[in-house]
Structure formats: C-alpha cells, structure tokens
Scaffold this active site. Structure first.
Site, mmCIF file in Angstrom:
data_model
loop_
_atom_site.group_PDB
_atom_site.id
_atom_site.type_symbol
_atom_site.label_atom_id
_atom_site.label_comp_id
_atom_site.label_asym_id
_atom_site.label_seq_id
_atom_site.Cartn_x
_atom_site.Cartn_y
_atom_site.Cartn_z
ATOM 1 N N ASP A 111 -21.708 -7.687 24.161
ATOM 2 C CA ASP A 111 -21.095 -8.251 22.960
ATOM 3 C C ASP A 111 -20.021 -9.280 23.300
ATOM 4 O OD1 ASP A 111 -19.120 -6.573 23.901
ATOM 5 O OD2 ASP A 111 -19.029 -5.310 22.116
ATOM 6 N N SER A 112 -19.766 -9.487 24.588
ATOM 7 C CA SER A 112 -18.862 -10.566 25.002
ATOM 8 C C SER A 112 -19.400 -11.930 24.595
ATOM 9 C CB SER A 112 -18.635 -10.529 26.518
ATOM 10 O OG SER A 112 -19.863 -10.540 27.219
ATOM 11 N N GLU B 56 -14.494 -0.136 33.641
ATOM 12 C CA GLU B 56 -13.826 -1.435 33.529
ATOM 13 C C GLU B 56 -12.313 -1.303 33.669
ATOM 14 O OE1 GLU B 56 -13.378 -5.379 30.650
ATOM 15 O OE2 GLU B 56 -14.837 -3.820 30.139
ATOM 16 N N GLU C 145 -19.469 1.729 24.468
ATOM 17 C CA GLU C 145 -18.057 1.869 24.824
ATOM 18 C C GLU C 145 -17.498 3.136 24.177
ATOM 19 O OE1 GLU C 145 -15.636 -1.559 24.169
ATOM 20 O OE2 GLU C 145 -17.179 -2.955 24.870
ATOM 21 N N LYS D 174 -25.781 0.344 26.176
ATOM 22 C CA LYS D 174 -24.436 0.566 26.713
ATOM 23 C C LYS D 174 -23.499 0.823 25.540
ATOM 24 C CE LYS D 174 -21.630 -2.772 28.216
ATOM 25 N NZ LYS D 174 -20.383 -2.506 27.425
ATOM 26 N N ASP E 289 -25.772 -3.849 24.741
ATOM 27 C CA ASP E 289 -24.586 -3.257 24.130
ATOM 28 C C ASP E 289 -24.883 -2.730 22.727
ATOM 29 O OD1 ASP E 289 -22.140 -2.983 25.445
ATOM 30 O OD2 ASP E 289 -21.713 -5.121 25.360
#
Length: 315
Positions: free
Chosen positions: A70-71, A215, A142, A140, A109
C-alpha cells in the site's frame, strides 16, 4: 494384439487435456520454494511493484518475491499517507501487477480500511484479493503486538484456518503510525516492548503464518526473533540478521528524488535519468534534430507518390 498400450495413451492424453493445472513455460516460485531456500540458509529477496512495468522489472531481476504494497499510495498515486488509499484503487494495481509473467511469488497488502471493520468484512475482502488473480499467493497484514491487538490476531487465525497464506507485518506498521506516535523505531527502549514483539512473532507462527515481516526494529531484536522462529523473517530497517530483505522500488531506484529512510540503499537514480532524457528530447524537437527522416520516418513507394502527384495536378 493387446489394447493396453493404446488405452494408456488415450488416458494420458485425456489427463493432459482436462488437467486443472495451467501449463506455463515460466515456473512461479512457491511458498515451499521460499521455505526450502530459508532452510538452506539462502537470504531471501523481496521488492515492491505497483504496476505492469515495475513488476516486469522485479520478475526479470529474479527477485524471490514481489510485494504489492500500500506504499503505492505515496510513491505512485500522490496520496499523503497509505491510509488515504481507496480499496478499489489498490485492487486495480494488484491486477496490473498480476498480468505480468515471471517467477517471483506475489504477496499483496491488505490496505487500511479493508479489514478493521469486522472479522466478516476482513475475511470477505481477503478472499476478494485472493480471487483477483491466481498470481496472488499470500496476503500481508499489518498488526500490533498480541498484547494490544487481539482483533487482528483473530483475523489472521481465521484466514490461516481457511487456507489463505498470511505474512504478518509487525514492528513499525505505517497504517498505525498515529497510534505509534509517528514513524519511529519499535522495541528499542523498553524490554517489555521487545518481549511483546518476540511473543507476538511466536504466536503468529503458531497460528500457521508462513513468514513474518519485521519493520524498523533494532538489529539485535530482529536477529533474536529470527533465530527463535521456524519460519522466515523479511526485514525492512531491521538489519542483516533477518532471513531476507524487502525495499520499496521507488526508494531503491530513486524514482522521485525524495529523502528516504536511513535503511534504504539507492541503487540508481531513475528520476535523474528520466528528467535528463526528457530535457534532451525537448531540445531535439525544438532544434528540429528529432525526428530524423532516414531513421524515424516511414517511406512511400516512389511510383505511388508520383501517381498521387499526378492526380493532384490534374484536379
């Protein structure tokens, strides 16, 4: 004369024709391949990609994994934060990446807002992401530490129990930057925080997660967690003691000439190359040195041209 050989040939042909397995000359890396590399002590490589072009670059580099992160909200779409990214826009980019053909395993993500509402909502969106393309191998997600984030832990448990491969993302999680008081190194100033992160990684492994992304945690912490797990860790800003590394393609190739975190190594400056090339193009056009007739233009046969000229003259 026996008919057995002939029947065997017919059945073999039948199986090939109706096989559910797609025949592809390019073999995709699987989770089992990643696990084998990990057990052999080979460091794993992962890079983000956000569209057909960058995904092709990553495939051709023989990178183990592509992360559709999502970056892309900030590096490709101009949003101020990953939390601004609409789910539909993100899915558009996932499909673009998955239209490429290459060996890299694709991890996708779950962007902010796609899973926090409820377990049912999160599971539904996870299934939708997996169904976008057969190329999507894993999601993925978070999450915070187990001590503080029971909800996401439960969601990951539900996904793993349904056979959806999950790579949890712990440590600094950009989607939760506000609750973390900004983009700061995690588990660096408090032993309890280190223990929470370590125990979270262990519990995620117990759930069936096949890998774990760390991270912005200290090198010693990431190395210790890696040594205690039986699954590979992928680090970003976590030092060289993890099982592998991931970087954002726009950072490592300096595609925007922006400041980058200290853990990023710039391998080239594509923005400089692109801008200088465009400047040269502008100069060539304004000075009429591009296009060159012999190199960049198409020709018409002389007899056809003369025929045209004669027709015009007779009008």
């Amino acid at each position: 004369m026996s008919c057995i050989p002939r029947m065997h040939s017919v059945l073999t042909s039948f199986r090939r024709h109706y096989s559910a397995h797609i025949q592809d000359s390019i073999r995709r890396i699987t989770i089992q391949d990643i696990q084998k590399k990990y057990k052999n002590g080979t460091h794993l490589t992962m890079c983000t990609a956000y569209d057909y072009i960058t995904a092709n670059w990553v495939h051709k580099s023989q990178c183990d994994m592509i992360l559709v992160g999502d970056s892309l909200a900030m590096t490709s779409l101009g949003y101020d934060s990953t939390t601004d990214l609409p789910f539909d826009e993100f899915k558009y980019h996932v499909k673009s990446v998955c239209r490429t053909r290459g060996p890299s395993l694709i991890v996708v993500d779950m962007p902010f807002g796609s899973f926090e509402q409820s377990l049912e909502f999160g599971i539904s969106n996870a299934v939708e992401l997996m169904k976008l393309s057969s190329g999507v191998t894993s999601l993925k997600i978070e999450m915070g530490t187990y001590a503080k984030d029971k909800y996401t832990f439960q969601l990951i448990k539900e996904l793993c129990s349904r056979g959806i491969p999950v790579m949890p993302h712990i440590g600094l999680t950009p989607q939760r930057a506000h609750s973390l008081s900004g983009f700061k190194v995690q588990a660096s100033k408090d032993a309890t925080a280190i223990r929470d992160l370590y125990e979270t990684a262990l519990k995620l492994q117990e759930l069936g997660c096949w890998s774990c992304l760390l991270e912005c945690v200290p090198h010693k912490v990431a190395s210790f967690i890696t040594s205690k797990l039986r699954i590979p860790t992928i680090g970003i800003g976590a030092g060289g003691g993890t099982s592998g590394q991931v970087l954002v393609v726009a950072d490592m190739l300096d595609m925007q000439n922006n400041r980058v975190p200290r853990f990023v190594k710039k391998y080239n400056s594509l923005e400089n190359i692109a801008v200088e090339s465009l400047k040269k193009y502008n100069e060539d056009v304004t000075t009429n040195t591009f296009p060159e007739t012999d190199l960049h233009a198409f020709k018409v046969k002389e007899d056809v041209w003369q025929d045209f000229v004669s027709q015009i003259e007779n009008i």
